[in-house]
Design an enzyme around this catalytic site. Structure first.
Site, mmCIF file in Angstrom:
data_model
loop_
_atom_site.group_PDB
_atom_site.id
_atom_site.type_symbol
_atom_site.label_atom_id
_atom_site.label_comp_id
_atom_site.label_asym_id
_atom_site.label_seq_id
_atom_site.Cartn_x
_atom_site.Cartn_y
_atom_site.Cartn_z
ATOM 1 N N GLU A 1 0.960 -1.184 -0.071
ATOM 2 C CA GLU A 1 -0.026 -0.096 -0.056
ATOM 3 C C GLU A 1 0.625 1.193 0.004
ATOM 4 O O GLU A 1 0.724 2.263 -0.669
ATOM 5 C CB GLU A 1 -0.867 0.035 1.339
ATOM 6 C CG GLU A 1 -1.589 1.294 1.442
ATOM 7 C CD GLU A 1 -2.572 1.787 0.440
ATOM 8 O OE1 GLU A 1 -2.884 2.852 0.378
ATOM 9 O OE2 GLU A 1 -2.996 0.995 -0.455
ATOM 10 N N HIS B 1 2.608 1.818 -3.068
ATOM 11 C CA HIS B 1 1.790 2.541 -4.244
ATOM 12 C C HIS B 1 1.506 3.871 -4.184
ATOM 13 O O HIS B 1 1.402 4.822 -4.976
ATOM 14 C CB HIS B 1 0.349 1.654 -4.176
ATOM 15 C CG HIS B 1 -0.610 2.001 -5.055
ATOM 16 N ND1 HIS B 1 -0.430 2.353 -6.402
ATOM 17 C CD2 HIS B 1 -1.960 2.591 -4.833
ATOM 18 C CE1 HIS B 1 -1.489 2.752 -6.985
ATOM 19 N NE2 HIS B 1 -2.534 2.874 -5.967
ATOM 20 N N HIS C 1 -4.048 -9.369 -17.311
ATOM 21 C CA HIS C 1 -5.307 -9.109 -17.922
ATOM 22 C C HIS C 1 -5.454 -7.340 -17.707
ATOM 23 O O HIS C 1 -5.799 -6.732 -18.719
ATOM 24 C CB HIS C 1 -6.189 -9.687 -16.921
ATOM 25 C CG HIS C 1 -7.793 -9.652 -17.368
ATOM 26 N ND1 HIS C 1 -8.010 -10.313 -18.867
ATOM 27 C CD2 HIS C 1 -9.050 -9.236 -17.257
ATOM 28 C CE1 HIS C 1 -9.344 -10.554 -19.075
ATOM 29 N NE2 HIS C 1 -9.990 -9.679 -17.825
#
Length: 309
Positions: free
Chosen positions: A58, A61, A282
């Site tokens: 976290e 990021h 993806h």
């Protein structure tokens, strides 16, 4: 003429935005969104938090997002200076740079809000969509810098019939992406086991996680058909020439790859390590697909036949 230094700055901002987007997906897929508790911008009240996997993911990021914000700001300022020197030549890239800055700020604020006031899955899915737009803006700027490296980009006329088709396809693509993000935030990925059948059925019960995943699969198939139709139409009305034909072919190739990467998600869903990799793959593919679709959309509008100004 675009300098190599500015092109490098735009490219760095684009790569940084991609890392931010994938980092956000990593936070979601590892359940690290609460890794720093309710604190923002600090982590558990500290500038350097105690080590846990969730807090490191976290907080990393957040750091990447902050650094990226500075890159996007520098890019926007540099582009504004160029625009002041030549408003006609730099109007388009200023729009990209300004859009990147705007949506970077929005996504940062949404990220902060999600930490301090936990949001519902539908709102969190929008967060990914905002990040996708921010990345598309930086990608469009990079594409423009390469087209304008030796002077103003070469322009051509685009048949008017292309733009409405691209617009509808782009909107539908965004809806498909939103559905995928919603599935990820509701942890519904296991709703359909097996591929291409869903739990061994052609049409399963349309409810709960199974319904969400099945609808997303059908929507992805329809998107693939739409992009195939768009490519064939562009090729037909453009007489197979250059211009939008090549990027349309790329979007078709990417959507096919995206569909098969979705199949990989299903295959790897029981293996957490592989599932994390296939999930990021993806996301990576659909990010490139959406960015190229935005390039086709804007050019089909700007260069359409009969447009004035």
């Amino acid at each position: 003429m675009v300098t190599g230094r500015f092109r490098a700055l735009a490219l760095a901002a684009c790569i940084g935005m991609l890392l931010v987007l994938l980092g956000g997906a990593l936070v979601t897929n590892t359940d690290s969104g609460r890794g720093c508790g309710d604190d923002w911008p600090l982590c558990h009240g500290k500038f350097i938090p105690a080590y846990t996997i969730e807090s490191m993911i976290e907080y990393s990021h957040r750091l990447v997002t902050g650094f990226e914000g500075l890159l996007v700001l520098a890019t926007a300022v540099a582009m504004f200076r160029k625009f002041r020197q030549n408003r006609k030549s730099y109007k388009e890239p200023l729009f990209y740079a300004g859009g990147a800055l705007l949506f970077t700020i929005i996504q940062a604020l949404m990220g902060a809000a999600a930490v301090m006031w936990p949001q519902s899955p539908p709102i969190m899915a929008i967060h990914f969509g905002i990040s996708l737009i921010a990345f598309a803006a930086t990608l469009l700027l990079v594409i423009w810098t390469f087209r304008a490296k030796d002077g103003p980009p070469v322009e051509f006329k685009v048949p008017r019939s292309i733009f409405p088709r691209v617009l509808l396809t782009a909107i539908f693509c965004y809806v498909v992406v939103y559905l995928g993000a919603f599935i990820r935030h509701t942890e519904s990925g296991g709703g359909c086991l097996g591929w291409p059948l869903c739990n061994g059925e052609v049409i399963p019960e349309i409810s709960g996680a199974t319904g969400a995943v099945f609808i997303h699969r059908v929507a992805a198939l329809l998107l693939g058909i739409s992009l195939a139709g768009l490519y064939l139409h562009i090729r037909k009305v453009s007489h197979g020439g250059a211009g939008l034909t090549k990027p349309a072919a790329w979007t078709l190739g990417l959507v096919i790859t995206q569909i098969f990467s979705g199949a990989l998600l299903t295959v790897t869903i029981t293996n957490s390590e592989w599932f994390l990799f296939t999930n990021l793959l993806h996301n990576l593919i659909v990010t490139g697909l959406f960015g190229l679709l935005m390039d086709i959309l804007i050019r089909s509008w700007r260069l359409r036949e009969g447009r004035k100004g």
